[in-house]
Scaffold this active site. Structure first.
Site, short mmCIF file in Angstrom:
data_model
loop_
_atom_site.label_atom_id
_atom_site.label_comp_id
_atom_site.label_asym_id
_atom_site.label_seq_id
_atom_site.Cartn_x
_atom_site.Cartn_y
_atom_site.Cartn_z
N LYS A 36 14.44 -10.04 0.18
CA LYS A 36 14.02 -9.40 1.43
C LYS A 36 14.22 -7.89 1.40
CE LYS A 36 12.80 -9.81 5.84
NZ LYS A 36 11.33 -9.95 5.97
N GLU A 77 2.88 -14.27 -2.77
CA GLU A 77 4.35 -14.33 -2.76
C GLU A 77 4.91 -15.68 -2.38
OE1 GLU A 77 4.81 -11.67 1.33
OE2 GLU A 77 6.39 -11.62 -0.14
N GLU A 97 -3.16 -7.85 2.83
CA GLU A 97 -1.95 -8.55 3.26
C GLU A 97 -2.10 -10.06 3.09
OE1 GLU A 97 0.94 -7.72 3.77
OE2 GLU A 97 1.84 -9.33 4.94
N TRP A 108 20.44 -11.37 -6.50
CA TRP A 108 19.03 -11.24 -6.90
C TRP A 108 19.10 -10.58 -8.27
CZ3 TRP A 108 15.51 -7.63 -8.50
CH2 TRP A 108 14.17 -8.05 -8.50
N LYS A 135 0.48 -12.25 0.89
CA LYS A 135 1.22 -13.41 1.41
C LYS A 135 0.97 -14.62 0.51
CE LYS A 135 3.58 -12.00 4.71
NZ LYS A 135 3.74 -10.85 3.83
N ASN A 142 26.26 -4.64 -5.54
CA ASN A 142 24.84 -4.57 -5.20
C ASN A 142 24.35 -3.21 -5.65
OD1 ASN A 142 22.32 -4.66 -4.05
ND2 ASN A 142 23.04 -4.46 -1.95
N GLY A 143 23.28 -3.18 -6.46
CA GLY A 143 22.76 -1.90 -6.96
C GLY A 143 22.51 -2.00 -8.45
N ARG A 155 18.89 -12.12 1.01
CA ARG A 155 18.85 -10.93 0.17
C ARG A 155 18.81 -11.27 -1.31
NH1 ARG A 155 20.73 -6.47 3.33
NH2 ARG A 155 21.18 -5.34 1.42
N CYS A 169 20.68 -8.53 -3.19
CA CYS A 169 22.02 -9.06 -3.29
C CYS A 169 22.71 -8.97 -1.93
CB CYS A 169 22.89 -8.35 -4.32
SG CYS A 169 22.25 -8.49 -5.99
C1 F6R Z 1 6.16 -9.02 1.79
C2 F6R Z 1 7.28 -8.18 2.07
C3 F6R Z 1 7.50 -7.02 1.20
C4 F6R Z 1 8.12 -5.85 1.99
C5 F6R Z 1 8.46 -4.71 1.04
C6 F6R Z 1 9.00 -3.51 1.78
O1 F6R Z 1 6.06 -10.08 2.68
O2 F6R Z 1 8.04 -8.43 2.96
O3 F6R Z 1 6.32 -6.63 0.59
O4 F6R Z 1 7.20 -5.43 2.95
O5 F6R Z 1 9.39 -5.15 0.13
O6 F6R Z 1 10.17 -3.84 2.47
P1 F6R Z 1 10.61 -3.05 3.75
O7 F6R Z 1 9.56 -3.25 4.77
O8 F6R Z 1 11.92 -3.64 4.13
O9 F6R Z 1 10.73 -1.61 3.36
#
Ligand code: F6R
Length: 617
Positions: free
Chosen positions: A612, A497, A490, A78, A494, A104-105, A27, A2
């Site tokens: 994100k 997702e 990975e 979100w 990718k 947010n939360g 977000r 969010c």
């Molecule tokens: C995938 C992706 C997520 C983040 C995960 C952790 O492309 O970006 O899997 O890696 O949500 O997020 P961070 O790195 O912000 O702790």
């Protein structure tokens, strides 16, 4: 998770709120909405729950200019509680219409609070947990409490981490923001005509580069001529603003069709930035002044646990392999949501390193907090300056990749891998397990990496043709061994997702223990097999897939002369020392997912159901 943006100033707030929301839209893009205090002093709220089109539709709706007012709040959602629709979109107004909030939360005790409010006659308009906050704050304001006191009072009743902003008809000149725990930050800034706050610094940059990060347990009031911070007891807090290094231009798409393609293209620079000031190419040394551990502490470490979620966990897996092989310290990587709850044995000889792009991931922050309480040494490797994670550990290493907007992480991963390689060398040298010559050798290899990555980026066209083939599959298998395993995992992540194709990453040696049962023409396999000691074993694995009718794409070293005899399609990455091979195999895996998403007409920047920053469990 969010995005929040709030404005109190002298200009018409609605279009500025929309601009602010655009900056934090990454977000959450399930819905978007704004509340503005109009010229009559009433709250006017417009919101859209149209999935990815929410913000654009909202923008068109307010472009007529009938929503006039100079104070307002906005939100991109979100969804956690309740479907994606207009009613569940934020902001939420209290029944009396005197208050509007954006949240947010997660409010863990919202059912209990909702029952209590329903018993007093409140009729809820949404299925969200957040709406209880609107009514709790609204009740207090209606009975004469100030907005700030009302927000503090309401937040004291809720369980769970929260960031909230609120406006009220009773005090039409101010917006109140409050942060409890780690549910996403609130950043505040001002210029001569306005004060603003947002979930992310990037939204503040059109106004100022001097920002204040709200700490958990702090409240802020913004008005056109200033910003005032308080604690939860109402005492005023004084804190100087800090100058952010974030840059608005850098967070724009430029000539790229997507943030993802832009961020992949930036990977040579990201790796370069991660080396700047740390790798001395003239003298062949690595220095990490940010590491405040004493030599005795470093030498006492008998175990390293890296932790993170998703891509950051895969990065941590790479880190565990380089730290163990270079610094010779037993190292593992663990998913943070597991680590935090399994009561692990940690002590002052354990170094726990959290990997995180956003610095806000709830599970990762909880894992590092667990490590702190258990008396372990803690480090954080992260991209986002100013985020909560920068304040929780013994040391923080910034990745310096530059702001990443696309939900799917790319350049942060590769820059974090470089940071981990530097850390491994630093630890190895401090512990006396590698000598200056070996350090020199590694540093000279690292110097080649940006150009090796640039060469790997040239593979774009041939990968596009392969992506067209992968579109027809519903299942994909990714295989790797050793330091290539995290890359295979990975690659699969990718693909899942952003292309929404089911993809599994597996250690190649594991296939005979189950996965082989699924092999056949219905599943393509992507194999990471650059030239190294494990290459012959990878060749056998490819043959096993082929023998069962599966199509194979092999990512191999440029001069591989054998691979064409076993694999259907070959992606050749530049020859390089084994230590650097994961960096160059990662690139085609990212491009393959990006190209496949495009071929399937998916928007890689807005993957469904993902955000994100994941500030809730
Ligand atoms: C995938 C992706 C997520 C983040 C995960 C952790 O492309 O970006 O899997 O890696 O949500 O997020 P961070 O790195 O912000 O702790």
């Amino acid at each position: 998770m969010c995005g929040i943006f709030a404005y109190a100033g002298t200009e018409n707030a609605a279009p500025l709120l929309i601009d602010g929301l655009r900056a934090v839209e990454y977000r959450g893009y399930d819905s978007a909405g704004i509340s503005v205090i109009d010229s009559s002093g009433a709250i006017k709220t417009i919101k859209r729950g149209d999935h990815k089109a929410s913000l654009e539709n909202l923008s068109s709706e307010v472009s007529g200019g009938e929503l006039a007012g100079v104070v307002g709040i906005g939100h991109t959602r979100w969804a956690t509680h309740g479907l994606v629709n207009q009613q569940n979109s934020h902001p939420h107004e209290s029944i009396s219409g005197v208050v509007s909030i954006a949240h947010n939360g997660i409010i863990e005790n919202f059912i209990e609070l909702k029952d209590e409010l329903v018993d007093t006659g409140v009729q809820f308009k949404s299925e969200t947990d957040s709406e209880v906050l609107a009514h709790l704050v609204g009740h207090s304001v209606a009975s004469g409490t100030s907005l700030r006191e009302a927000v503090i009072g309401a937040s004291s009743r809720i369980k769970g981490n929260t960031a909230v902003v609120a406006v009220s008809t009773a005090e039409p000149d101010i917006v109140v923001g409050l942060r409890i725990g780690n549910a996403g930050g609130i950043v505040v800034g001002k210029n001569d005509h306005a004060a603003v706050m947002a979930s992310d610094t990037i939204a503040l940059l059109p106004y100022t580069s001097e920002v204040i990060y709200l700490e958990p347990g702090e409240v802020v009031e913004i008005r056109k001529d200033g910003v005032q911070l308080f604690d939860l007891e109402g005492s005023s807090i004084s804190r100087d603003a800090v100058v952010t290094v974030q840059n608005f231009e850098a967070a724009q798409k430029g000539n790229h069709p997507h943030f993802m393609s832009k961020e992949i293209a930036e990977e040579p620079d990201a790796v370069q930035a991660a080396m700047r000031g740390r790798a001395d190419f003239a003298n062949g040394t690595i220095s990490l002044p940010e590491i405040s551990l004493t030599l005795d502490q470093i030498r006492s470490i008998d175990r390293v646990i890296l932790t993170g979620m998703g891509t950051s966990m895969h990065t941590g897996m790479f880190g565990a392999s380089v730290i163990e092989s270079i610094a010779r310290i037993p190292s593992v990587c663990e998913n943070s949501s597991e680590l935090r709850y399994r009561n692990p044995v940690l002590n002052s000889k354990t170094l726990v390193i959290a990997m995180t792009q956003s610095g806000e991931t709830a599970d990762t922050l909880a894992a590092i907090e667990y490590a702190r309480q258990a008396g372990a040494l803690q480090g954080v490797i992260l991209e986002m300056e100013g985020s909560q994670a920068t304040r929780v550990a013994d040391f923080t290493l910034g990745v310096k990749a530059g702001q990443e907007i696309c939900v799917a992480s790319t350049k942060t991963m590769i820059a974090s891998m470089m940071t981990l390689l530097e850390l491994a060398v630093f630890l190895g040298q401090a512990r006396g397990v590698i000598d200056a010559n070996r350090v020199k050798e590694i540093v000279s290899q690292m110097a080649e990496l940006p150009s090796l990555i640039s060469t790997a980026l040239d593979l774009n066209d041939e990968i596009t043709a392969l992506a067209d083939r992968l579109c027809k599959y519903e299942d994909l298998l990714y295989l790797g061994r050793g330091a290539q395993l995290p890359m295979a995992l990975e690659g699969a992540l990718k693909m899942k997702e952003i292309a929404y194709i089911h993809a599994e990453g597996n250690p190649a040696g594991e296939m005979k223990h189950g996965m082989n049962a699924l092999l056949g023409p219905g599943m393509a396999t992507i194999v990471c097999a650059p030239q190294n000691d494990l290459y012959p074993k990878m060749l056998s694995n490819i043959s096993e897939v082929k023998a069962r009718g599966g199509e194979v794409i092999a990512i191999v070293s440029e001069n591989d002369e054998t691979i064409e005899r076993v694999a259907d399609h070959v992606i050749r990455v530049p020859e390089c020392p084994e230590l650097l091979q994961p960096f160059v195999t990662l690139i085609p895996l990212q491009i393959l997912a990006y190209r496949t998403a495009l071929a399937l007409d998916r928007d890689p920047d807005k993957p469904r159901n993902l955000a994100k920053t994941v500030t809730v469990e």
